[in-house]
Design a protein around this motif. Sequence first.
Motif, mmCIF file in Angstrom:
data_model
loop_
_atom_site.group_PDB
_atom_site.id
_atom_site.type_symbol
_atom_site.label_atom_id
_atom_site.label_comp_id
_atom_site.label_asym_id
_atom_site.label_seq_id
_atom_site.Cartn_x
_atom_site.Cartn_y
_atom_site.Cartn_z
ATOM 1 N N ASN A 138 -4.788 -19.976 13.904
ATOM 2 C CA ASN A 138 -5.518 -19.958 15.176
ATOM 3 C C ASN A 138 -4.614 -19.505 16.325
ATOM 4 O O ASN A 138 -5.052 -18.733 17.194
ATOM 5 C CB ASN A 138 -6.120 -21.331 15.479
ATOM 6 N N GLN A 139 -3.368 -19.963 16.319
ATOM 7 C CA GLN A 139 -2.426 -19.530 17.358
ATOM 8 C C GLN A 139 -2.199 -18.027 17.287
ATOM 9 O O GLN A 139 -2.145 -17.343 18.316
ATOM 10 C CB GLN A 139 -1.096 -20.272 17.226
ATOM 11 N N ASN A 140 -2.084 -17.506 16.079
ATOM 12 C CA ASN A 140 -1.897 -16.054 15.903
ATOM 13 C C ASN A 140 -3.123 -15.283 16.398
ATOM 14 O O ASN A 140 -2.989 -14.227 17.034
ATOM 15 C CB ASN A 140 -1.600 -15.712 14.444
ATOM 16 N N LYS A 141 -4.324 -15.809 16.124
ATOM 17 C CA LYS A 141 -5.550 -15.160 16.599
ATOM 18 C C LYS A 141 -5.591 -15.156 18.122
ATOM 19 O O LYS A 141 -5.932 -14.137 18.742
ATOM 20 C CB LYS A 141 -6.783 -15.871 16.049
ATOM 21 N N VAL A 142 -5.253 -16.288 18.722
ATOM 22 C CA VAL A 142 -5.245 -16.374 20.188
ATOM 23 C C VAL A 142 -4.227 -15.393 20.760
ATOM 24 O O VAL A 142 -4.506 -14.682 21.742
ATOM 25 C CB VAL A 142 -4.963 -17.831 20.652
ATOM 26 N N LEU A 143 -3.038 -15.355 20.164
ATOM 27 C CA LEU A 143 -2.010 -14.432 20.632
ATOM 28 C C LEU A 143 -2.474 -12.985 20.513
ATOM 29 O O LEU A 143 -2.300 -12.188 21.444
ATOM 30 C CB LEU A 143 -0.711 -14.645 19.850
ATOM 31 N N MET A 144 -3.088 -12.635 19.392
ATOM 32 C CA MET A 144 -3.585 -11.265 19.202
ATOM 33 C C MET A 144 -4.686 -10.948 20.218
ATOM 34 O O MET A 144 -4.717 -9.854 20.792
ATOM 35 C CB MET A 144 -4.119 -11.072 17.772
ATOM 36 N N ASN A 145 -5.582 -11.892 20.473
ATOM 37 C CA ASN A 145 -6.637 -11.675 21.471
ATOM 38 C C ASN A 145 -6.036 -11.519 22.864
ATOM 39 O O ASN A 145 -6.517 -10.698 23.655
ATOM 40 C CB ASN A 145 -7.654 -12.823 21.452
ATOM 41 N N LYS A 146 -4.994 -12.286 23.153
ATOM 42 C CA LYS A 146 -4.324 -12.162 24.453
ATOM 43 C C LYS A 146 -3.712 -10.775 24.599
ATOM 44 O O LYS A 146 -3.847 -10.126 25.637
ATOM 45 C CB LYS A 146 -3.247 -13.238 24.579
ATOM 46 N N ILE A 147 -3.044 -10.311 23.544
ATOM 47 C CA ILE A 147 -2.425 -8.977 23.567
ATOM 48 C C ILE A 147 -3.503 -7.896 23.733
ATOM 49 O O ILE A 147 -3.352 -6.969 24.534
ATOM 50 C CB ILE A 147 -1.592 -8.740 22.286
ATOM 51 N N LEU A 148 -4.607 -8.060 22.986
ATOM 52 C CA LEU A 148 -5.711 -7.085 23.100
ATOM 53 C C LEU A 148 -6.320 -7.111 24.508
ATOM 54 O O LEU A 148 -6.628 -6.059 25.077
ATOM 55 C CB LEU A 148 -6.800 -7.373 22.063
ATOM 56 N N ALA A 149 -6.475 -8.308 25.063
ATOM 57 C CA ALA A 149 -7.045 -8.427 26.412
ATOM 58 C C ALA A 149 -6.120 -7.764 27.431
ATOM 59 O O ALA A 149 -6.585 -7.057 28.335
ATOM 60 C CB ALA A 149 -7.274 -9.895 26.757
ATOM 61 N N GLU A 150 -4.813 -7.986 27.288
ATOM 62 C CA GLU A 150 -3.864 -7.366 28.219
ATOM 63 C C GLU A 150 -3.875 -5.848 28.074
ATOM 64 O O GLU A 150 -3.834 -5.109 29.069
ATOM 65 C CB GLU A 150 -2.463 -7.928 27.994
ATOM 66 N N ALA A 151 -3.952 -5.390 26.819
ATOM 67 C CA ALA A 151 -3.997 -3.941 26.586
ATOM 68 C C ALA A 151 -5.278 -3.359 27.171
ATOM 69 O O ALA A 151 -5.260 -2.297 27.813
ATOM 70 C CB ALA A 151 -3.907 -3.645 25.093
ATOM 71 N N PHE A 152 -6.386 -4.042 26.991
ATOM 72 C CA PHE A 152 -7.663 -3.585 27.524
ATOM 73 C C PHE A 152 -7.631 -3.573 29.052
ATOM 74 O O PHE A 152 -8.085 -2.610 29.691
ATOM 75 C CB PHE A 152 -8.791 -4.490 27.019
ATOM 76 N N LYS A 153 -7.072 -4.643 29.624
ATOM 77 C CA LYS A 153 -6.952 -4.735 31.079
ATOM 78 C C LYS A 153 -6.100 -3.580 31.617
ATOM 79 O O LYS A 153 -6.460 -2.930 32.606
ATOM 80 C CB LYS A 153 -6.329 -6.081 31.454
ATOM 81 N N THR A 154 -4.971 -3.323 30.952
ATOM 82 C CA THR A 154 -4.085 -2.229 31.370
ATOM 83 C C THR A 154 -4.815 -0.900 31.256
ATOM 84 O O THR A 154 -4.740 -0.050 32.158
ATOM 85 C CB THR A 154 -2.805 -2.223 30.499
ATOM 86 N N CYS B 281 -8.049 -0.336 31.355
ATOM 87 C CA CYS B 281 -9.087 -0.258 32.383
ATOM 88 C C CYS B 281 -8.477 0.040 33.744
ATOM 89 O O CYS B 281 -9.033 0.811 34.527
ATOM 90 C CB CYS B 281 -9.883 -1.569 32.458
ATOM 91 N N MET B 282 -7.342 -0.592 34.053
ATOM 92 C CA MET B 282 -6.683 -0.337 35.340
ATOM 93 C C MET B 282 -6.220 1.101 35.419
ATOM 94 O O MET B 282 -6.349 1.729 36.471
ATOM 95 C CB MET B 282 -5.510 -1.293 35.542
ATOM 96 N N ASP B 283 -5.708 1.616 34.297
ATOM 97 C CA ASP B 283 -5.271 3.015 34.273
ATOM 98 C C ASP B 283 -6.464 3.938 34.490
ATOM 99 O O ASP B 283 -6.377 4.927 35.222
ATOM 100 C CB ASP B 283 -4.580 3.353 32.956
ATOM 101 N N SER B 284 -7.588 3.626 33.874
ATOM 102 C CA SER B 284 -8.791 4.450 34.006
ATOM 103 C C SER B 284 -9.302 4.402 35.432
ATOM 104 O O SER B 284 -9.680 5.426 36.002
ATOM 105 C CB SER B 284 -9.899 3.959 33.074
ATOM 106 N N ARG B 285 -9.312 3.245 36.035
ATOM 107 C CA ARG B 285 -9.787 3.100 37.411
ATOM 108 C C ARG B 285 -8.844 3.823 38.373
ATOM 109 O O ARG B 285 -9.276 4.468 39.329
ATOM 110 C CB ARG B 285 -9.891 1.629 37.787
ATOM 111 N N ALA B 286 -7.551 3.674 38.101
ATOM 112 C CA ALA B 286 -6.574 4.338 38.967
ATOM 113 C C ALA B 286 -6.752 5.848 38.882
ATOM 114 O O ALA B 286 -6.724 6.550 39.901
ATOM 115 C CB ALA B 286 -5.159 3.933 38.567
ATOM 116 N N SER B 287 -6.959 6.412 37.683
ATOM 117 C CA SER B 287 -7.146 7.850 37.524
ATOM 118 C C SER B 287 -8.445 8.269 38.194
ATOM 119 O O SER B 287 -8.514 9.315 38.831
ATOM 120 C CB SER B 287 -7.254 8.281 36.077
ATOM 121 N N SER B 288 -9.444 7.454 38.032
ATOM 122 C CA SER B 288 -10.745 7.780 38.608
ATOM 123 C C SER B 288 -10.676 7.727 40.122
ATOM 124 O O SER B 288 -11.227 8.586 40.808
ATOM 125 C CB SER B 288 -11.759 6.777 38.060
#
Length: 111
Positions: free
Chosen positions: A78-94, A96-103
């Motif tokens: 479960n800790q590994n799943k949470v960590l992976m979801n956190k990494i995915l969320a941060e990657a997704f956030k980054t 999205c921010m890159d896309s918004r910044a380019s836009s």
Amino acid sequence: MKIQFVSFSLSCMSVLKTCLGFLLLYEKSFSILQKLQLKSDCEKEIVEVVAQIHKKHDIKLQEIESDFQCKKKEMNDNQNKVLMNKILAEAFKTKCMDSRASSTIGKQQGG
């Protein structure tokens, strides 16, 4: 003849007294041996019961340890799943921010 009979009678009494003494000694010895045997049997039985109790609790301890290991693995998974979801969320956030910044930059340049 009377003297011989008295002498024989005293001799028999002495032998009988000695035999009676041996019988009493045997009876006491037998009683002591029975008590010692009973005590020994009791101690052996106590050792056997204690060994059974130790075995029973060792089995319970192994079961608890096994359950703990399963729960620990589940928690680690479960800790590994949470960590992976956190990494995915941060990657997704980054991303999205890159896309918004380019836009935003594209709109500013075009406008």
